[in-house]
Design a protein around this motif. Structure first.
Motif, mmCIF file in Angstrom:
data_model
loop_
_atom_site.group_PDB
_atom_site.id
_atom_site.type_symbol
_atom_site.label_atom_id
_atom_site.label_comp_id
_atom_site.label_asym_id
_atom_site.label_seq_id
_atom_site.Cartn_x
_atom_site.Cartn_y
_atom_site.Cartn_z
ATOM 1 N N ASN A 264 0.831 -1.206 0.000
ATOM 2 C CA ASN A 264 0.000 0.000 0.000
ATOM 3 C C ASN A 264 0.865 1.255 0.000
ATOM 4 O O ASN A 264 0.977 1.954 0.995
ATOM 5 C CB ASN A 264 -0.932 -0.003 1.221
ATOM 6 C CG ASN A 264 -1.832 -1.223 1.254
ATOM 7 O OD1 ASN A 264 -1.880 -1.937 2.229
ATOM 8 N ND2 ASN A 264 -2.544 -1.463 0.166
ATOM 9 N N GLY A 266 0.384 3.824 -2.075
ATOM 10 C CA GLY A 266 -0.313 4.969 -2.642
ATOM 11 C C GLY A 266 0.268 5.358 -3.977
ATOM 12 O O GLY A 266 0.510 4.524 -4.860
ATOM 13 N N TRP A 267 0.536 6.663 -4.121
ATOM 14 C CA TRP A 267 1.137 7.156 -5.363
ATOM 15 C C TRP A 267 2.612 6.786 -5.478
ATOM 16 O O TRP A 267 3.228 7.000 -6.514
ATOM 17 C CB TRP A 267 0.983 8.671 -5.448
ATOM 18 C CG TRP A 267 -0.421 9.119 -5.705
ATOM 19 C CD1 TRP A 267 -1.234 8.736 -6.729
ATOM 20 C CD2 TRP A 267 -1.193 10.029 -4.924
ATOM 21 N NE1 TRP A 267 -2.449 9.339 -6.638
ATOM 22 C CE2 TRP A 267 -2.464 10.169 -5.543
ATOM 23 C CE3 TRP A 267 -0.950 10.768 -3.766
ATOM 24 C CZ2 TRP A 267 -3.456 10.975 -5.046
ATOM 25 C CZ3 TRP A 267 -1.951 11.584 -3.262
ATOM 26 C CH2 TRP A 267 -3.191 11.680 -3.893
ATOM 27 N N ASP A 269 3.904 3.676 -4.975
ATOM 28 C CA ASP A 269 4.121 2.284 -5.347
ATOM 29 C C ASP A 269 4.509 2.241 -6.822
ATOM 30 O O ASP A 269 3.672 2.419 -7.703
ATOM 31 C CB ASP A 269 2.849 1.463 -5.106
ATOM 32 C CG ASP A 269 3.032 -0.010 -5.450
ATOM 33 O OD1 ASP A 269 4.145 -0.396 -5.857
ATOM 34 O OD2 ASP A 269 2.053 -0.770 -5.328
ATOM 35 N N SER A 329 -2.560 4.902 -8.349
ATOM 36 C CA SER A 329 -2.306 4.892 -6.905
ATOM 37 C C SER A 329 -2.739 3.552 -6.324
ATOM 38 O O SER A 329 -3.783 3.008 -6.680
ATOM 39 C CB SER A 329 -3.086 6.023 -6.223
ATOM 40 O OG SER A 329 -2.982 5.925 -4.815
ATOM 41 N N ASN A 330 -1.907 3.030 -5.437
ATOM 42 C CA ASN A 330 -2.218 1.771 -4.757
ATOM 43 C C ASN A 330 -2.370 2.049 -3.267
ATOM 44 O O ASN A 330 -1.570 1.605 -2.438
ATOM 45 C CB ASN A 330 -1.119 0.735 -5.005
ATOM 46 C CG ASN A 330 -1.414 -0.590 -4.336
ATOM 47 O OD1 ASN A 330 -2.569 -0.923 -4.067
ATOM 48 N ND2 ASN A 330 -0.368 -1.356 -4.049
ATOM 49 N N GLY A 331 -3.403 2.814 -2.929
ATOM 50 C CA GLY A 331 -3.640 3.148 -1.527
ATOM 51 C C GLY A 331 -4.406 2.060 -0.800
ATOM 52 O O GLY A 331 -4.846 1.073 -1.397
ATOM 53 N N ILE A 337 -7.018 9.493 1.636
ATOM 54 C CA ILE A 337 -6.212 10.472 0.890
ATOM 55 C C ILE A 337 -5.845 9.922 -0.498
ATOM 56 O O ILE A 337 -6.138 10.537 -1.516
ATOM 57 C CB ILE A 337 -4.941 10.844 1.671
ATOM 58 C CG1 ILE A 337 -5.305 11.564 2.971
ATOM 59 C CG2 ILE A 337 -4.041 11.743 0.820
ATOM 60 C CD1 ILE A 337 -4.118 11.939 3.814
ATOM 61 N N MET A 338 -5.202 8.761 -0.518
ATOM 62 C CA MET A 338 -4.753 8.176 -1.781
ATOM 63 C C MET A 338 -5.753 7.125 -2.253
ATOM 64 O O MET A 338 -6.124 6.242 -1.489
ATOM 65 C CB MET A 338 -3.376 7.541 -1.610
ATOM 66 C CG MET A 338 -2.290 8.521 -1.229
ATOM 67 S SD MET A 338 -0.683 7.709 -1.075
ATOM 68 C CE MET A 338 0.324 9.098 -0.512
ATOM 69 N N PRO A 339 -6.197 7.183 -3.511
ATOM 70 C CA PRO A 339 -7.162 6.195 -4.027
ATOM 71 C C PRO A 339 -6.514 4.816 -4.202
ATOM 72 O O PRO A 339 -5.294 4.672 -4.126
ATOM 73 C CB PRO A 339 -7.581 6.784 -5.373
ATOM 74 C CG PRO A 339 -6.444 7.652 -5.777
ATOM 75 C CD PRO A 339 -5.861 8.214 -4.512
ATOM 76 N N THR A 340 -7.321 3.811 -4.440
ATOM 77 C CA THR A 340 -6.836 2.453 -4.640
ATOM 78 C C THR A 340 -7.299 1.953 -6.002
ATOM 79 O O THR A 340 -8.305 1.245 -6.111
ATOM 80 C CB THR A 340 -7.305 1.522 -3.513
ATOM 81 O OG1 THR A 340 -6.972 0.181 -3.843
ATOM 82 C CG2 THR A 340 -8.799 1.642 -3.258
ATOM 83 N N HIS A 341 -6.567 2.327 -7.029
ATOM 84 C CA HIS A 341 -6.946 1.971 -8.393
ATOM 85 C C HIS A 341 -6.828 0.470 -8.657
ATOM 86 O O HIS A 341 -7.594 -0.077 -9.458
ATOM 87 C CB HIS A 341 -6.078 2.742 -9.387
ATOM 88 C CG HIS A 341 -6.315 4.219 -9.356
ATOM 89 N ND1 HIS A 341 -5.299 5.139 -9.198
ATOM 90 C CD2 HIS A 341 -7.456 4.942 -9.442
ATOM 91 C CE1 HIS A 341 -5.812 6.370 -9.209
ATOM 92 N NE2 HIS A 341 -7.108 6.268 -9.354
#
Length: 365
Positions: A264, A266-267, A269, A329-331, A337-341
């Motif tokens: 995880n 976020g931006w 990774d 992003s891999n949040g 805050i950070m999305p999980t695409h």
């Protein structure tokens, strides 16, 4: 005395000139060598800049990319399954059969990868990496390569099924040579350049094999149109093909889940983007493949009352292709805050896979 003084001054000037001259000569030669070195260095830097500028251009400009590319085939206008005899033209011409939309889509997907675009994974700049670091381990300039490999994964899986089941009548016909050649060429290493170390020596680059596969697929369709080969559009073949696609997508879903759960960043990774775009490319390829398969097996789908479910599955494929974030992003899934695409893409894959499993269960009844 003045004459004697002038004589000694001239002698001194000559001695000074004799001592200084070698240093002046060496300085001039050094200046010329320095100019040659600087010129050579300038040419090297310019070549390096052009080399990577070309690479960056190839990775950032995507030719032929269109999430709605299926619409261009006008599959709804095809009234007969692949391999069926077309109505006689009435002009005395020889019999004709319906070509395969699936084979057409496969050939076009490969054409987009290696003819409309450069096959990034086998270019020299990609092989060299970013100062020795694999481009896939960086956050930039690897998205197109991952997308192309995802599309290629879908094409490879489909050509295997064409050779084993769809392009032959089970038990009564041999393997079609054109499909066999296409499958063999598409299984070739995705990273080969003109020269390699393992094994050491000169090689045929990857795009050459894939271009040969395009020709083989088109030859198969030409022979099918002339009723000189077969396309076995049976329900059990369709069931097996759908099952293979579902399993392939299931493996990709597992890869996304592993990355999403254990990394995880976020931006930050740096591997999230190539995971995302590989999955996206796979869905992009299977979207056209599934739509074309629906046209080739139109009779089976109608007989099993699968039209609504099949159309819904295609719609879900297209919905997944609408996800095109600028930065992957891999949040955390519960982050704010950070999305999980990756989790989002995994969700769409599971939706599609669930529908494919349902289609298979209907076909197996």
């Amino acid at each position: 005395m003045r004459r004697i003084g002038a004589f000694f001054r001239r002698i001194g000037a000559l001695l000074v000139a004799a001592v200084v001259w070698p240093f002046r000569a060496a300085g001039g030669a050094s200046g010329r060598r320095g100019l040659i070195i600087k010129s050579g260095l300038g040419v090297f830097v310019l070549a390096l800049v052009l080399f990577y500028a070309t690479f960056f251009w190839r990775t950032e400009i995507w030719h032929g990319f269109n999430p709605d590319y299926v619409d261009s085939y006008q599959l709804s206008e095809r009234s007969l399954p692949a391999g069926s005899k077309l109505p006689a033209a009435g002009d005395g011409s020889s019999a004709a059969c319906q070509s395969s939309a699936l084979v057409t889509v496969l050939a076009d997907l490969v054409d987009m990868n290696v003819n409309q675009n450069s096959w990034i994974s086998s270019t020299l700049a990609y092989r060299l990496g970013f100062f020795g670091l694999d481009w896939d381990k960086t956050p930039f300039f690897d998205n197109k390569a991952a997308f192309q490999r995802g599309v290629n994964q879908a094409v490879r899986r489909s050509t295997v099924e064409l050779v084993d089941t769809l392009g032959r009548v089970r038990g009564t016909s041999g393997v079609d040579n054109n499909l066999q050649d296409a499958r063999g060429n598409l299984q070739y290493d995705e990273y080969s350049w003109y020269f390699g170390l393992q094994p050491f020596g000169f090689k045929t680059p990857t795009p050459s094999f894939y271009r040969s596969a395009v020709k083989s697929l088109k030859r198969f369709n030409a022979e099918l149109s002339g009723c000189n080969t077969v396309f076995d559009a049976r329900a059990d073949n369709l069931s097996q093909f759908v099952d293979r696609i579902a399993n392939d997508l299931g493996a990709t879903s597992a890869i996304l889940r592993e990355r999403s759960e254990n990394h995880n960043g976020g931006w930050f990774d740096t591997r999230a983007d190539d995971r995302f775009w590989f999955a996206y490319g796979q869905l992009y390829g299977y979207y056209g493949i599934l739509a074309a398969t629906g046209a080739d097996f139109s009779q089976v789908i109608a007989q099993r009352d699968l039209t609504a479910l099949w159309d819904e599955t295609e719609d879900q494929f297209r919905a997944a292709l609408a996800i095109q974030p600028a930065i992957i992003s891999n949040g955390r899934e519960d982050g704010w805050i950070m999305p999980t695409h990756l989790a989002t893409m995994g969700f769409y894959i599971l939706r599609v896979r669930s529908n494919l499993v349902e289609i298979r269960s209907v076909l197996d009844r």
